[in-house]
Design an enzyme around this catalytic site. Sequence first.
Site, PDB file in Angstrom:
ATOM      1  CB  SER A   1      -0.866   0.007   1.255  1.00 26.64           C
ATOM      2  OG  SER A   1      -1.376   1.293   1.502  1.00 26.64           O
ATOM      3  CB  SER A   2       0.434   4.614  -1.470  1.00 26.95           C
ATOM      4  OG  SER A   2      -0.861   4.869  -0.993  1.00 26.95           O
ATOM      5  CB  CYS A   3      -0.428   3.851   4.050  1.00 26.77           C
ATOM      6  SG  CYS A   3      -0.540   2.141   4.515  1.00 26.77           S
TER       7      CYS A   3
ATOM      8  CE1 TYR B   1      -3.682  -2.899   5.173  1.00 24.06           C
ATOM      9  CE2 TYR B   1      -2.922  -0.870   4.133  1.00 24.06           C
ATOM     10  CZ  TYR B   1      -3.471  -2.131   4.032  1.00 24.06           C
ATOM     11  OH  TYR B   1      -3.808  -2.627   2.809  1.00 24.06           O
TER      12      TYR B   1
ATOM     13  CE  LYS C   1      -1.184  -4.716   2.966  1.00 23.38           C
ATOM     14  NZ  LYS C   1      -1.399  -5.968   2.233  1.00 23.38           N
TER      15      LYS C   1
ATOM     16  CG  HIS D   1     -10.367   2.896   1.381  1.00 19.46           C
ATOM     17  ND1 HIS D   1     -10.512   1.537   1.295  1.00 19.46           N
ATOM     18  CD2 HIS D   1      -9.183   3.114   2.007  1.00 19.46           C
ATOM     19  CE1 HIS D   1      -9.459   0.955   1.864  1.00 19.46           C
ATOM     20  NE2 HIS D   1      -8.646   1.882   2.298  1.00 19.46           N
TER      21      HIS D   1
HETATM   22  O1  GFB Z   1      -9.738   6.844   1.795  1.00 18.21           O
HETATM   23  P1  GFB Z   1      -9.404   7.225   3.187  1.00 18.21           P
HETATM   24  O2  GFB Z   1     -10.250   6.655   4.260  1.00 18.21           O
HETATM   25  O3  GFB Z   1      -7.918   6.828   3.514  1.00 18.21           O
HETATM   26  O4  GFB Z   1      -9.490   8.827   3.328  1.00 18.21           O
HETATM   27  P2  GFB Z   1      -6.432   7.441   3.504  1.00 18.21           P
HETATM   28  C1  GFB Z   1      -8.913   9.685   2.388  1.00 18.21           C
HETATM   29  C2  GFB Z   1      -9.255  11.136   2.731  1.00 18.21           C
HETATM   30  O5  GFB Z   1     -10.645  11.342   2.502  1.00 18.21           O
HETATM   31  C3  GFB Z   1      -8.979  11.532   4.188  1.00 18.21           C
HETATM   32  C4  GFB Z   1     -11.208  12.033   3.601  1.00 18.21           C
HETATM   33  O6  GFB Z   1      -8.444  12.850   4.217  1.00 18.21           O
HETATM   34  C5  GFB Z   1     -10.393  11.542   4.806  1.00 18.21           C
HETATM   35  O7  GFB Z   1     -10.508  12.424   5.903  1.00 18.21           O
HETATM   36  N1  GFB Z   1     -12.654  11.764   3.681  1.00 18.21           N
HETATM   37  C6  GFB Z   1     -13.631  12.680   3.525  1.00 18.21           C
HETATM   38  C7  GFB Z   1     -13.238  10.589   3.954  1.00 18.21           C
HETATM   39  N2  GFB Z   1     -14.828  12.132   3.715  1.00 18.21           N
HETATM   40  C8  GFB Z   1     -14.622  10.817   3.974  1.00 18.21           C
HETATM   41  C9  GFB Z   1     -15.500   9.735   4.259  1.00 18.21           C
HETATM   42  O8  GFB Z   1     -16.718   9.867   4.327  1.00 18.21           O
HETATM   43  N3  GFB Z   1     -14.918   8.511   4.450  1.00 18.21           N
HETATM   44  C10 GFB Z   1     -13.561   8.328   4.394  1.00 18.21           C
HETATM   45  N4  GFB Z   1     -13.072   7.099   4.586  1.00 18.21           N
HETATM   46  N5  GFB Z   1     -12.708   9.367   4.155  1.00 18.21           N
HETATM   47  C11 GFB Z   1      -5.945   4.952   3.891  1.00 18.21           C
HETATM   48  C12 GFB Z   1      -5.279   4.148   4.973  1.00 18.21           C
HETATM   49  O9  GFB Z   1      -5.647   6.254   4.152  1.00 18.21           O
HETATM   50  O10 GFB Z   1      -5.470   4.641   2.611  1.00 18.21           O
HETATM   51  C13 GFB Z   1      -5.198   2.724   4.640  1.00 18.21           C
HETATM   52  O11 GFB Z   1      -5.938   4.378   6.196  1.00 18.21           O
HETATM   53  C14 GFB Z   1      -4.813   2.447   3.210  1.00 18.21           C
HETATM   54  O12 GFB Z   1      -4.287   2.165   5.513  1.00 18.21           O
HETATM   55  C15 GFB Z   1      -5.547   3.312   2.231  1.00 18.21           C
HETATM   56  O13 GFB Z   1      -3.432   2.619   3.039  1.00 18.21           O
HETATM   57  C16 GFB Z   1      -5.070   3.136   0.823  1.00 18.21           C
HETATM   58  O14 GFB Z   1      -5.987   7.678   2.108  1.00 18.21           O
HETATM   59  O15 GFB Z   1      -6.287   8.606   4.397  1.00 18.21           O
END
Ligand code: GFB
Length: 331
Positions: A124-126, A153, A157, A196
């Site tokens: 993952s890119s994280c 996570y 990874k 996500h």
């Molecule tokens: O996709 P996401 O949950 O993961 O959130 P990350 C991306 C961005 O979208 C963050 C915003 O800045 C969230 O605050 N966001 C806005 C929301 N509204 C929403 C919403 O309703 N739901 C969600 N989920 N986000 C993940 C990692 O990070 O990326 C994992 O936690 C994994 O480990 C994945 O690597 C690819 O991009 O922040």
Amino acid sequence: MAELPAAERSMGHDTVYKLAGKRVFVAGHRGMVGAALVKRLEHENCEVLTAGRDVMDLRDQTAVRSWMSAEKPDTVILAAAKVGGILANDTYPADFLYENLVIETNVIESAFRQDVGKLLFLGSSCIYPTLAPQPIPEDALLTGPLEPTNQWYAIAKIAGLKLCEAYRKQHGVDYVSAMPTNLYGPGDNYDLEKSHVIPALIRKAHEAKQKQAASIPIWGTGTPRREFLHVDDAADAMIHLLKTYSGAQHVNVGSGEDVTILELTRQVCEIVGFQGEITTDPSKPDGTPRKLMDVSTLFSTGWKPHYSLRDGLEHAYRWFNENIETARMSA
Ligand code: GFB
């Protein structure tokens, strides 16, 4: 990509590993990425092996060893993982760290014991530092502190890709790693607490339109930037790497472009046809400010994504509409 001959790099589609006639085990075939890989492998003239959790729990070392020894795959794609969005990662750190570590160690070690010749591990890119240079090159790994919201996570990874590197170094096996960016598409998880951002926005905009709501709330400030790749493109890139890449260095898999969460939300609202306001919620985490990966290694092999973000979002929304009864959306 030092180990890939120049001719193959420039032509892109030449193979160094032939899938035809191989028994290819896709670990995690019920997940969004695993399902896309199984579909993509239909074009490869190979035999695809899968096993549901009822048949083999990947967290159970004995079960994994005995399944591998009975089925004897030639090739393994390790797409199984406990995944989730920013809040799920932050809420269940033990599950994200333990389950991912144990799945990786069980599958990689059992594959080695069974003489699996080629294994592709999906990370993952994280894995990269939260303030990595942008776009993030592969060698930014372990150059700074991780993003706190998903460090658990990320650590798992990183351990997975290091396991592949270690088995490669010690035993000479062709185990390689790909680091995909944020993925989305058919089969995504629409549970608002665990998903996500893209499936969350699709569902929120769809329900707001149905209820004729005045606004939809998004988490955080809307300013973070993210790179997205449609899962069918991700699967295509993985199979391309499986066939053409052999090297100790992991390879970034992305689209090479990013958008702010606010821009993304506007696009989703347009596609869904929701015309209300977008409200931000700074009490929810933003996560890392930006994680655009440097995909020049992958692109230099001739691979390019098929979907633009707009087309991919339209496709994902069509899938959501057509599968609304069965989509994963418990919360
Ligand atoms: O996709 P996401 O949950 O993961 O959130 P990350 C991306 C961005 O979208 C963050 C915003 O800045 C969230 O605050 N966001 C806005 C929301 N509204 C929403 C919403 O309703 N739901 C969600 N989920 N986000 C993940 C990692 O990070 O990326 C994992 O936690 C994994 O480990 C994945 O690597 C690819 O991009 O922040």
